[in-house]
Design an enzyme around this catalytic site. Sequence first.
Site, short mmCIF file in Angstrom:
data_model
loop_
_atom_site.label_atom_id
_atom_site.label_comp_id
_atom_site.label_asym_id
_atom_site.label_seq_id
_atom_site.Cartn_x
_atom_site.Cartn_y
_atom_site.Cartn_z
N ASP A 144 -5.29 4.01 -1.16
CA ASP A 144 -3.99 3.48 -1.66
C ASP A 144 -3.19 4.49 -2.71
OD1 ASP A 144 -1.82 1.54 -1.10
OD2 ASP A 144 -2.54 0.74 -3.04
N SER A 145 -1.94 4.17 -2.66
CA SER A 145 -1.25 4.69 -3.78
C SER A 145 -1.66 4.03 -5.12
CB SER A 145 0.37 4.33 -3.77
OG SER A 145 0.49 3.17 -3.63
N CYS A 193 -1.95 1.43 2.62
CA CYS A 193 -0.52 1.80 1.91
C CYS A 193 0.55 1.73 2.97
CB CYS A 193 -0.57 2.95 1.05
SG CYS A 193 0.98 3.27 0.20
N GLU A 226 1.33 -5.92 -10.70
CA GLU A 226 0.54 -5.17 -11.50
C GLU A 226 0.60 -5.14 -12.77
OE1 GLU A 226 0.99 -0.83 -10.60
OE2 GLU A 226 0.21 -0.99 -8.66
N CYS A 279 3.61 -4.86 2.15
CA CYS A 279 3.22 -4.04 1.09
C CYS A 279 1.71 -4.69 0.86
CB CYS A 279 4.03 -4.05 -0.10
SG CYS A 279 3.52 -3.26 -1.43
N HIS A 327 0.28 -4.91 -2.17
CA HIS A 327 0.47 -5.87 -3.06
C HIS A 327 0.80 -7.17 -2.88
CE1 HIS A 327 0.51 -1.92 -5.12
NE2 HIS A 327 0.40 -2.64 -6.59
#
Length: 304
Positions: free
Chosen positions: A24-25, A87, A165, A197, A199
């Site tokens: 993942d990024s 991702c 984050e 996404c 996240h």
Amino acid sequence: MCGVRWGERLDWSTVADRPIGIFDSGFGGLTVARSVIDQLPHESILYLGDTARAPYGSKRIGEVREYALECLDHLVDQGVKALVIACNSASAAMLRDARERYDVPVVEVILPATRRAVAASRTGRIGVICTTATAESMAYEDAFAAAPHVELLTRACPLFVDFVERGVTGGPELIEAAHDYLDPLISDGVDTLILGCTHYPLLTGVISYVMGDQVTLVSSAEECAKDVYKLLVRNDLAAASGEPSHQFLTTGRPDEFESIGRRFLGPELHSAGQFAGAGPFAGPRQVAGAGQIAGTAPFAGVRP
């Protein structure tokens, strides 16, 4: 957990005993890792997060492709038995390249979520929330092309990644941002929403609160893990038993990755190692092969 030193090549006696490589990024792919651990408790994971160059969502497609392939090259060189591109932005930018480039099966996050959303929707009005890069790539529009009855509505929600984050999963600022992003989808009458996404599963509470109970949420992370399960079982690659070994690498600061990463994954993230990168992009790889895994390029076995 076995004691493998960082930077030491992994030595796996059989293909099934080798780890699943997850890329993942940054941190979001740990939601995919969490789902893989839950669904496949005997599987070992080698995770690489490109946190030094994150986020990918605001970068050009060419940049994303270059960075992602560099990281995937490293995972393949470590002898993983399968690759997971955890991702959405990277999947949109270079999935086809990855499947042509590597001699191990590749799973991504877009198509699994698409299939689940089509099955779940009652009206055919489906929303996708994602990064700017994923929205601009039209990857979900391409994935839904096989379902012409679907009316797809896509919304880029770039601030959601920043909230996650920073560890913010509630509060008035986030709820206000969620209304700004999601209210147009409510007005358009979507009955199913893809969290496009990795996240975003950490924001399921606020997204569900704003969208309402009548809207089905589809997690690209959870659906991706289901596809990993099916791929391993169908190709006799699943680890039958044993204690798994999970390893985590980052291109950024290991201490920061450990601290933030535990919010996404949980106690399995004991420590993280450093991956400094392989230097300039090397271009196409030469793929050797003998034998075949269904739906993939030839499989070469353990790399020397």
